[in-house]
Design a protein around this motif. Structure first.
Motif, PDB file in Angstrom:
ATOM      1  N   GLY A  99       0.829  -1.202   0.000  1.00  0.00           N
ATOM      2  CA  GLY A  99       0.000   0.000   0.000  1.00  0.00           C
ATOM      3  C   GLY A  99       0.859   1.245   0.000  1.00  0.00           C
ATOM      4  O   GLY A  99       2.081   1.178  -0.167  1.00  0.00           O
ATOM      5  N   THR A 100       0.239   2.393   0.198  1.00  0.00           N
ATOM      6  CA  THR A 100       1.004   3.617   0.411  1.00  0.00           C
ATOM      7  C   THR A 100       1.385   3.667   1.892  1.00  0.00           C
ATOM      8  O   THR A 100       0.786   2.990   2.733  1.00  0.00           O
ATOM      9  CB  THR A 100       0.187   4.866   0.053  1.00  0.00           C
ATOM     10  N   LEU A 101       2.378   4.473   2.220  1.00  0.00           N
ATOM     11  CA  LEU A 101       2.833   4.536   3.610  1.00  0.00           C
ATOM     12  C   LEU A 101       1.713   4.934   4.580  1.00  0.00           C
ATOM     13  O   LEU A 101       1.574   4.297   5.639  1.00  0.00           O
ATOM     14  CB  LEU A 101       4.028   5.486   3.739  1.00  0.00           C
ATOM     15  N   PRO A 102       0.886   5.947   4.278  1.00  0.00           N
ATOM     16  CA  PRO A 102      -0.202   6.266   5.212  1.00  0.00           C
ATOM     17  C   PRO A 102      -1.155   5.090   5.427  1.00  0.00           C
ATOM     18  O   PRO A 102      -1.678   4.913   6.545  1.00  0.00           O
ATOM     19  CB  PRO A 102      -0.919   7.446   4.532  1.00  0.00           C
ATOM     20  N   MET A 103      -1.392   4.293   4.412  1.00  0.00           N
ATOM     21  CA  MET A 103      -2.264   3.129   4.560  1.00  0.00           C
ATOM     22  C   MET A 103      -1.625   2.099   5.499  1.00  0.00           C
ATOM     23  O   MET A 103      -2.295   1.518   6.361  1.00  0.00           O
ATOM     24  CB  MET A 103      -2.540   2.525   3.191  1.00  0.00           C
ATOM     25  N   ILE A 104      -0.321   1.875   5.341  1.00  0.00           N
ATOM     26  CA  ILE A 104       0.397   0.943   6.212  1.00  0.00           C
ATOM     27  C   ILE A 104       0.345   1.429   7.665  1.00  0.00           C
ATOM     28  O   ILE A 104       0.117   0.639   8.592  1.00  0.00           O
ATOM     29  CB  ILE A 104       1.862   0.787   5.749  1.00  0.00           C
ATOM     30  N   LEU A 105       0.557   2.724   7.864  1.00  0.00           N
ATOM     31  CA  LEU A 105       0.530   3.269   9.226  1.00  0.00           C
ATOM     32  C   LEU A 105      -0.850   3.109   9.856  1.00  0.00           C
ATOM     33  O   LEU A 105      -0.961   2.819  11.057  1.00  0.00           O
ATOM     34  CB  LEU A 105       0.936   4.744   9.211  1.00  0.00           C
ATOM     35  N   GLN A 106      -1.895   3.296   9.048  1.00  0.00           N
ATOM     36  CA  GLN A 106      -3.244   3.118   9.579  1.00  0.00           C
ATOM     37  C   GLN A 106      -3.520   1.659   9.954  1.00  0.00           C
ATOM     38  O   GLN A 106      -4.274   1.383  10.883  1.00  0.00           O
ATOM     39  CB  GLN A 106      -4.279   3.575   8.552  1.00  0.00           C
ATOM     40  N   ALA A 107      -2.879   0.732   9.236  1.00  0.00           N
ATOM     41  CA  ALA A 107      -3.126  -0.697   9.478  1.00  0.00           C
ATOM     42  C   ALA A 107      -2.341  -1.231  10.665  1.00  0.00           C
ATOM     43  O   ALA A 107      -2.663  -2.307  11.192  1.00  0.00           O
ATOM     44  CB  ALA A 107      -2.773  -1.497   8.228  1.00  0.00           C
ATOM     45  N   ARG A 108      -1.313  -0.532  11.100  1.00  0.00           N
ATOM     46  CA  ARG A 108      -0.400  -1.086  12.105  1.00  0.00           C
ATOM     47  C   ARG A 108      -1.117  -1.537  13.374  1.00  0.00           C
ATOM     48  O   ARG A 108      -0.802  -2.585  13.944  1.00  0.00           O
ATOM     49  CB  ARG A 108       0.676  -0.062  12.451  1.00  0.00           C
ATOM     50  N   LYS A 109      -2.069  -0.748  13.847  1.00  0.00           N
ATOM     51  CA  LYS A 109      -2.746  -1.068  15.103  1.00  0.00           C
ATOM     52  C   LYS A 109      -3.449  -2.416  15.025  1.00  0.00           C
ATOM     53  O   LYS A 109      -3.492  -3.163  16.019  1.00  0.00           O
ATOM     54  CB  LYS A 109      -3.758   0.035  15.441  1.00  0.00           C
ATOM     55  N   TYR A 122      10.497  -1.906   2.096  1.00  0.00           N
ATOM     56  CA  TYR A 122      10.918  -1.515   0.740  1.00  0.00           C
ATOM     57  C   TYR A 122       9.997  -0.428   0.207  1.00  0.00           C
ATOM     58  O   TYR A 122       8.781  -0.476   0.410  1.00  0.00           O
ATOM     59  CB  TYR A 122      10.860  -2.735  -0.194  1.00  0.00           C
ATOM     60  N   GLN A 123      10.583   0.570  -0.461  1.00  0.00           N
ATOM     61  CA  GLN A 123       9.788   1.552  -1.190  1.00  0.00           C
ATOM     62  C   GLN A 123       9.869   1.259  -2.676  1.00  0.00           C
ATOM     63  O   GLN A 123      10.959   1.144  -3.237  1.00  0.00           O
ATOM     64  CB  GLN A 123      10.263   2.988  -0.947  1.00  0.00           C
ATOM     65  N   LEU A 124       8.701   1.150  -3.309  1.00  0.00           N
ATOM     66  CA  LEU A 124       8.651   0.915  -4.747  1.00  0.00           C
ATOM     67  C   LEU A 124       8.754   2.209  -5.542  1.00  0.00           C
ATOM     68  O   LEU A 124       9.528   2.306  -6.492  1.00  0.00           O
ATOM     69  CB  LEU A 124       7.350   0.203  -5.139  1.00  0.00           C
ATOM     70  N   SER A 125       7.941   3.212  -5.143  1.00  0.00           N
ATOM     71  CA  SER A 125       7.806   4.368  -6.034  1.00  0.00           C
ATOM     72  C   SER A 125       7.245   5.562  -5.299  1.00  0.00           C
ATOM     73  O   SER A 125       6.785   5.483  -4.150  1.00  0.00           O
ATOM     74  CB  SER A 125       6.866   4.021  -7.196  1.00  0.00           C
ATOM     75  N   TRP A 126       7.278   6.687  -6.016  1.00  0.00           N
ATOM     76  CA  TRP A 126       6.498   7.884  -5.693  1.00  0.00           C
ATOM     77  C   TRP A 126       5.450   8.051  -6.794  1.00  0.00           C
ATOM     78  O   TRP A 126       5.738   7.787  -7.966  1.00  0.00           O
ATOM     79  CB  TRP A 126       7.365   9.140  -5.669  1.00  0.00           C
ATOM     80  N   SER A 127       4.277   8.518  -6.420  1.00  0.00           N
ATOM     81  CA  SER A 127       3.293   8.885  -7.440  1.00  0.00           C
ATOM     82  C   SER A 127       3.751  10.167  -8.117  1.00  0.00           C
ATOM     83  O   SER A 127       4.086  11.149  -7.446  1.00  0.00           O
ATOM     84  CB  SER A 127       1.913   9.087  -6.809  1.00  0.00           C
ATOM     85  N   ASN A 128       3.754  10.168  -9.440  1.00  0.00           N
ATOM     86  CA  ASN A 128       4.262  11.320 -10.190  1.00  0.00           C
ATOM     87  C   ASN A 128       3.303  11.675 -11.320  1.00  0.00           C
ATOM     88  O   ASN A 128       3.654  11.656 -12.488  1.00  0.00           O
ATOM     89  CB  ASN A 128       5.652  10.997 -10.738  1.00  0.00           C
ATOM     90  N   GLY A 129       2.052  11.973 -10.950  1.00  0.00           N
ATOM     91  CA  GLY A 129       1.070  12.408 -11.930  1.00  0.00           C
ATOM     92  C   GLY A 129      -0.212  11.626 -11.941  1.00  0.00           C
ATOM     93  O   GLY A 129      -1.202  12.052 -12.538  1.00  0.00           O
ATOM     94  N   GLY A 130      -0.242  10.484 -11.272  1.00  0.00           N
ATOM     95  CA  GLY A 130      -1.419   9.616 -11.360  1.00  0.00           C
ATOM     96  C   GLY A 130      -2.554   9.965 -10.430  1.00  0.00           C
ATOM     97  O   GLY A 130      -3.635   9.382 -10.524  1.00  0.00           O
ATOM     98  N   ASP A 131      -2.344  10.916  -9.519  1.00  0.00           N
ATOM     99  CA  ASP A 131      -3.359  11.267  -8.533  1.00  0.00           C
ATOM    100  C   ASP A 131      -3.666  12.758  -8.627  1.00  0.00           C
ATOM    101  O   ASP A 131      -2.749  13.586  -8.665  1.00  0.00           O
ATOM    102  CB  ASP A 131      -2.868  10.897  -7.135  1.00  0.00           C
ATOM    103  N   CYS A 132      -4.970  13.098  -8.648  1.00  0.00           N
ATOM    104  CA  CYS A 132      -5.376  14.464  -8.995  1.00  0.00           C
ATOM    105  C   CYS A 132      -6.426  15.015  -8.039  1.00  0.00           C
ATOM    106  O   CYS A 132      -7.282  14.281  -7.541  1.00  0.00           O
ATOM    107  CB  CYS A 132      -5.963  14.498 -10.411  1.00  0.00           C
ATOM    108  N   LEU A 133      -6.364  16.325  -7.832  1.00  0.00           N
ATOM    109  CA  LEU A 133      -7.391  17.054  -7.093  1.00  0.00           C
ATOM    110  C   LEU A 133      -8.234  17.818  -8.104  1.00  0.00           C
ATOM    111  O   LEU A 133      -7.758  18.750  -8.756  1.00  0.00           O
ATOM    112  CB  LEU A 133      -6.751  18.014  -6.095  1.00  0.00           C
ATOM    113  N   ASP A 244       4.733   4.566  -2.274  1.00  0.00           N
ATOM    114  CA  ASP A 244       4.205   3.200  -2.298  1.00  0.00           C
ATOM    115  C   ASP A 244       5.251   2.254  -1.724  1.00  0.00           C
ATOM    116  O   ASP A 244       6.424   2.318  -2.120  1.00  0.00           O
ATOM    117  CB  ASP A 244       3.848   2.799  -3.730  1.00  0.00           C
ATOM    118  N   VAL A 245       4.823   1.365  -0.817  1.00  0.00           N
ATOM    119  CA  VAL A 245       5.779   0.545  -0.077  1.00  0.00           C
ATOM    120  C   VAL A 245       5.275  -0.892   0.083  1.00  0.00           C
ATOM    121  O   VAL A 245       4.100  -1.185  -0.148  1.00  0.00           O
ATOM    122  CB  VAL A 245       6.048   1.137   1.334  1.00  0.00           C
ATOM    123  N   TYR A 246       6.184  -1.748   0.514  1.00  0.00           N
ATOM    124  CA  TYR A 246       5.863  -3.065   1.025  1.00  0.00           C
ATOM    125  C   TYR A 246       6.185  -3.108   2.515  1.00  0.00           C
ATOM    126  O   TYR A 246       7.205  -2.559   2.956  1.00  0.00           O
ATOM    127  CB  TYR A 246       6.666  -4.166   0.327  1.00  0.00           C
TER     128      TYR A 246
END
Length: 583
Positions: A99-109, A122-133, A244-246
């Protein structure tokens, strides 16, 4: 967590969401911590070869690792519903979580409650354009947002909170609408609206929505676009905001450290193999198509969506070995696991969604050993400016400001803050305590919003120029005499005097802007932040944009004499071609 889908199908799905009366059946969820939502008990890992992926471009590298045998025996499965992936991991169907790091942190509990922990490996990537407001036309800046739709436990909740905070807005005063799905379902979702883009289309009262890029295009372009909807902001500008991480179950890591390390080594090698494959696509056409076809089938559910898979990959910046070193050690960046973990926790807390304050465990890998045998280990990664040279940057930014002088009227200006100047201040020191807080804030933002250009403006106190013009217009000889003494002139000031004074203020402010820029660059260098200096442009504005037109008090004059640090999204200037795929 589908983060990509085809545009024609998305448009059709959104059209179904817009059926009159359907907005009454929206599946709007109430926020509660993910840790209290997961109910599975901890079970022994049954098959450590099962590895989750999500529909995201970086996961093409994981598919390649399976295709070419870099990760022998691994069986990939896509699980885009993150709570379901959490339950799957707790139940022992896989030791890994994706998941993304915030998702992993939310799941830890949830994992702690079950008797173990999560370790980010492990970190796979950064989002670089795929997410929009995407916002409605009544929204001129991020500060104007009063309501926003996002997926619950998805990749957009933290960015939504973060950009509001950085813009000076209070997320606690913004209404969040949570929905179960991220993207518009391909079948339209039946008789319920289940995605943020569907709700945004159905309800005109919602100001903004965080979506993936195909949904953003469907909402803002073509026959089915929402009237007045526009893309205000994307992860192309905030290219260091969604990592995005594992992660892996700690009990499994403790018992199988060598296996997990081999998994990480395989992911590193796969990232390099994918880079070489993409770089040599023309020579390795059959191999490239085989990987993309397999990835399309796995990630998008249709082997025919090769073009969509390639587009998805172009919106993910794979970080590789050097990116992982930076992420886990903080070397050369402010966007490390440690700083991001604290930032995410503080953001959730201030928004009333506290997940606790803690340090997330890491595996403590020997990154030097993991880099052995890798082709690109140690490569320095720098977020590139949209400008090819400092000269081009200066020219384009000055032209842009001439055409768009008012900060409040520019929807390209994402964030800004003011740095006060002392009277007659000409130099700035990076070690000056009065500046360091401003520089620390600016450094964090220029690193986070790595796709933006930072404009450092200097503004002069134009009170004397204003009074001179008033005196010339009214032929006030007494006032002209006083100004003559202030300027130490031998003759009465004229229109030419006013022109020369205006130019002098412009030159003086340009010198101040350059001095402030140099001090900031020095501060970043001392902090070992690696960046492209073409992203930072100094501009002297003279007295052309005062806070107060009639600065008739010392306080107003002091406020007019200032520096303004602005993050602008200036890819709109079309100064060069974007890199298709960034590794």
């Amino acid at each position: 967590m589908i983060r990509f889908s085809t545009l024609p199908t998305v448009a059709a799905a959104l059209l179904l969401s817009a059926i009159p009366g359907l907005s009454q059946n929206a599946e709007i969820l109430t926020y509660k911590p993910l840790g209290s939502s997961a109910t599975s008990t901890l079970k022994a890992v049954k098959n450590d070869k099962n590895v989750p992926v999500i529909a995201w471009g970086a996961d093409v590298a994981t598919q390649l690792a399976v295709t070419d045998g870099t990760l022998p025996g691994v069986k990939l499965y896509r699980e885009d519903n993150f709570p379901a992936q959490v339950d799957n991991c707790l139940n022992g169907n896989s030791p890994y979580l994706r998941g993304t790091l915030p998702m992993i942190l939310q799941a830890r509990k949830a994992f702690q409650n079950a008797g173990t922990d999560l370790v980010v490996i492990y970190q796979l990537s950064w989002s670089n354009g795929g997410d929009c407001l995407v916002v409605r036309d009544r929204v001129k800046s991020i500060k104007d947002i009063k309501s926003v739709a996002v997926q619950l436990y998805g990749p957009h909740e933290h960015p939504a909170i973060k950009v509001l905070q950085d813009a000076g807005a209070d997320p606690a005063n913004v209404k969040f609408y949570y929905l179960p799905e991220l993207a518009a379902p391909l079948d339209g979702g039946g008789d319920k609206i289940v995605s943020p883009p569907g709700l945004f289309e159905a309800r005109e009262d919602i100001d903004a929505v965080w979506v993936i890029s195909p949904d953003a295009a469907a909402l803002t372009e073509g026959d089915y676009a929402v009237k007045g909807a526009k893309i205000l902001f994307t992860s192309k500008q905030a290219s260091r905001i969604i990592p995005d991480v594992y992660a892996v179950r700690k009990d499994y890591l403790d018992a199988n450290r060598t296996k997990v390390e081999s998994f990480v080594k395989g992911l590193l090698k796969a990232g390099e193999n994918l880079r070489d494959l993409v770089d040599n696509k023309a020579k390795r056409t059959a191999e490239h198509r085989k990987v993309m076809t397999a990835s399309a089938k796995l990630l998008l559910g249709d082997a025919g969506l090769v073009g969509d898979t390639e587009a998805m990959l172009s919106e993910a910046e794979l970080v590789g070995h050097s990116g992982n070193v930076a992420f886990f050690t903080g070397q050369g960046t402010t966007r490390s696991l440690e700083t991001l973990t604290e930032e995410i926790q503080v953001a959730f807390d201030k928004a009333g969604r506290g997940i606790g304050r803690f340090e997330i465990p890491t595996a403590g890998w020997d990154w030097t050993a993991l880099g052995s045998g890798l082709k690109y280990a140690g490569e320095v990664k720098v977020a590139k400016s949209v400008f090819k040279s400092s000269e081009q940057a200066q020219q384009k930014v000055e032209e842009f400001l001439l055409e768009n002088p008012e900060l409040d009227d520019r929807d390209t200006a994402l964030f800004d803050f003011t740095v006060p100047f002392a009277a007659n201040q000409n130099t700035f020191n990076s070690k000056d305590e009065s500046l360091r807080n401003y520089f620390k804030q600016a450094m964090g933002m220029v690193d986070t919003y790595a796709g933006t250009t930072m404009i450092i403006e200097a503004h002069a106190d134009g009170y004397l120029l204003m009074r001179l013009r008033q005196a010339l217009e009214s032929n006030d000889k007494v006032l002209l005499g006083k100004i003559q003494k202030v300027l130490k002139m031998s003759s009465t000031p004229t229109e030419q005097t006013a022109t020369l004074l205006e130019r002098s203020l412009k030159t003086k402010s340009a010198q101040r802007a350059e001095a402030l820029r140099d001090a900031f660059v020095g501060y970043c260098r001392e902090a070992n932040l690696v960046m492209d200096n073409n992203r930072i442009v100094a501009v002297g504005r003279g007295a052309t944009a005062p806070v107060y037109e009639n600065a008739d008090t010392p306080k107003k004059r002091a406020e007019n004499r200032r520096g303004v640090i602005i993050l602008e999204r200036l890819e709109v200037l079309e100064v060069g071609d974007d890199v298709e795929i960034d590794f």
